[in-house]
Scaffold this motif. Structure first.
Motif, mmCIF file in Angstrom:
data_model
loop_
_atom_site.group_PDB
_atom_site.id
_atom_site.type_symbol
_atom_site.label_atom_id
_atom_site.label_comp_id
_atom_site.label_asym_id
_atom_site.label_seq_id
_atom_site.Cartn_x
_atom_site.Cartn_y
_atom_site.Cartn_z
ATOM 1 N N THR A 34 15.425 13.398 -0.325
ATOM 2 C CA THR A 34 15.505 14.849 -0.148
ATOM 3 C C THR A 34 16.401 15.478 -1.200
ATOM 4 O OG1 THR A 34 15.209 14.551 2.239
ATOM 5 C CG2 THR A 34 16.035 16.673 1.488
ATOM 6 N N SER A 46 16.563 24.810 14.112
ATOM 7 C CA SER A 46 15.476 25.282 14.971
ATOM 8 C C SER A 46 15.317 24.398 16.188
ATOM 9 C CB SER A 46 14.170 25.327 14.175
ATOM 10 O OG SER A 46 14.275 26.206 13.070
ATOM 11 N N ALA A 47 15.606 23.108 16.034
ATOM 12 C CA ALA A 47 15.536 22.172 17.160
ATOM 13 C C ALA A 47 16.831 22.116 17.949
ATOM 14 C CB ALA A 47 15.190 20.779 16.641
ATOM 15 N N LYS A 56 15.904 22.972 3.798
ATOM 16 C CA LYS A 56 14.814 22.941 4.773
ATOM 17 C C LYS A 56 15.136 21.980 5.905
ATOM 18 C CE LYS A 56 10.764 24.178 6.190
ATOM 19 N NZ LYS A 56 10.558 25.562 6.660
ATOM 20 N N VAL A 57 15.750 20.856 5.605
ATOM 21 C CA VAL A 57 16.152 19.902 6.647
ATOM 22 C C VAL A 57 17.142 20.540 7.605
ATOM 23 C CG1 VAL A 57 17.361 17.726 7.063
ATOM 24 C CG2 VAL A 57 15.660 17.877 5.243
ATOM 25 N N ALA A 84 9.924 18.980 1.027
ATOM 26 C CA ALA A 84 11.247 18.796 1.631
ATOM 27 C C ALA A 84 12.343 19.257 0.678
ATOM 28 C CB ALA A 84 11.450 17.326 1.979
ATOM 29 N N GLY A 140 9.982 26.804 1.854
ATOM 30 C CA GLY A 140 9.057 26.859 2.981
ATOM 31 C C GLY A 140 7.843 27.728 2.707
ATOM 32 N N GLN A 184 17.539 23.726 8.208
ATOM 33 C CA GLN A 184 16.856 24.781 8.962
ATOM 34 C C GLN A 184 16.033 24.197 10.103
ATOM 35 O OE1 GLN A 184 13.223 25.658 8.587
ATOM 36 N NE2 GLN A 184 13.442 27.321 10.080
ATOM 37 N N VAL A 185 15.356 23.088 9.863
ATOM 38 C CA VAL A 185 14.568 22.442 10.919
ATOM 39 C C VAL A 185 15.475 21.920 12.028
ATOM 40 C CG1 VAL A 185 13.074 20.470 11.423
ATOM 41 C CG2 VAL A 185 12.651 21.862 9.395
ATOM 42 N N GLN A 186 16.602 21.337 11.667
ATOM 43 C CA GLN A 186 17.530 20.842 12.678
ATOM 44 C C GLN A 186 18.109 21.978 13.503
ATOM 45 O OE1 GLN A 186 20.199 18.612 10.158
ATOM 46 N NE2 GLN A 186 19.180 16.670 10.603
ATOM 47 N N GLN A 242 5.341 24.820 3.710
ATOM 48 C CA GLN A 242 6.027 24.009 4.732
ATOM 49 C C GLN A 242 5.739 22.518 4.562
ATOM 50 O OE1 GLN A 242 8.082 25.709 6.530
ATOM 51 N NE2 GLN A 242 7.276 27.759 6.062
#
Length: 316
Positions: free
Chosen positions: A97, A281-282, A274-275, A270, A262, A277-279, A267
């Motif tokens: 990444t 969001s989760a 972005k990593v 990587a 993104g 942001q995804v974490q 999307q």
């Protein structure tokens, strides 16, 4: 024997050293005034940078699961970030990444430096009117009148499979089928980064070039130097502070960007931002905080490396 009267100026005692005391007091007052003037900015820096950064660092050591975040100390989040990185046979996810992000960073830096230096050189040395210089700077800042997302979306009708570029090339007979790699690819991501960040390279380089004494350029030509020799031996060394500042701006912006990757990458590409942001969001906030701290450390190392090449305090 008669007494001889001495002049009053001779009999008077020497004056006290009041000026030295007043000078010390004046210096202290100036220092206090300087601290007082810097206090509002220091307070803003403390509230909006130091405190959030400290909270991020604290959260990065918390535990979490699928249901809750537990304020208990652990280093597992950092272990997860570098999981598998000790295996020399294959690069871990974090390394891959970061390599992908550094690739975008290097390409964006190279293109923005080339474009920014060229534009700044033209405006500084070939445009004589200050009014015209300001007008050209206004043209450079026009894209900032709209949102980054809008500026990125504007590329989609141009670069899409049925976009203007493919239709034009097919109409001219240069290609038979649409080019797939124009959109949602590394090319489109780098193109958007260059579009968004070139102005951050133009402005500091122009500021450095505007302070160059024109007599140095004339002296170089009078000494028999060619245009390229004058550019490389006179202009570039004196423009190094602007190049360094612009490089810091571009590198820090690209390293943490996730919106551009993104949108323009579909999307599918990587990046470190972005990593994170995804974490987030989760709701994996401790893991995202750990990744953010690692990213901050990497960016700081890059900035230190760039500042080692030139002493900005001395040059500015």
């Amino acid at each position: 024997m008669t007494d001889i009267a001495l002049p009053a100026a001779v009999t008077e005692a020497p004056p006290a050293k009041a000026p030295a005391v007043s000078l010390t007091t004046r210096t202290r007052r100036r220092q206090a005034l300087a601290y007082l003037q810097a206090a509002p900015m220091a307070l803003v820096f403390l509230v909006f940078f130091v405190v959030p950064l400290g909270l991020t660092l604290i959260v990065s050591f918390w535990e979490y699961n699928e249901y809750e975040i537990i304020p208990a100390f652990t280093v597992q989040n950092y272990i997860d970030v570098f999981e598998g990185c000790l295996n020399t046979a294959d690069a871990c996810t974090t390394v891959r990444t970061y390599l992908s992000t550094l690739k975008f960073c290097a390409l964006t830096w190279a293109f923005t430096l080339g474009i920014g230096f060229t534009v700044a050189y033209f405006v500084a040395f070939h445009v004589r009117s200050r009014t015209m210089q300001m007008a050209l700077f206004l043209v450079c800042t026009i894209p900032f009148w709209t949102s980054n997302v809008i500026r990125m979306i504007s590329w989609i009708p141009l670069l899409g499979r049925n976009g203007l570029v493919n239709d034009t090339l097919m109409g001219m007979g240069l290609i038979r089928t649409p080019i797939e790699g124009l959109l949602y690819s590394d090319f489109s991501v780098v193109l958007a980064f260059v579009h968004l960040n070139t102005v951050f390279m133009i402005v500091p380089i122009f500021n450095s070039m505007a302070r160059i004494d024109r007599s140095l350029i004339e002296a170089a030509y009078d000494s028999g130097a060619t245009g390229w020799q004058t550019l490389w031996n006179v202009v570039v060394p004196l423009a190094k502070p602007g190049i360094a500042i612009g490089s810091i701006f571009v590198v820090t912006l690209v390293m943490g960007d996730f919106v551009t990757v993104g949108v323009m990458g579909g999307q599918q590409i990587a990046s470190v931002g972005k990593v994170i942001q995804v974490q987030m969001s989760a709701l994996q906030l401790p893991a995202a905080a750990a990744n953010a701290v690692v990213l901050l450390g990497a960016v700081m190392l890059m900035i230190v490396a760039m500042t080692r090449l030139i002493d900005l305090r001395k040059e500015l």
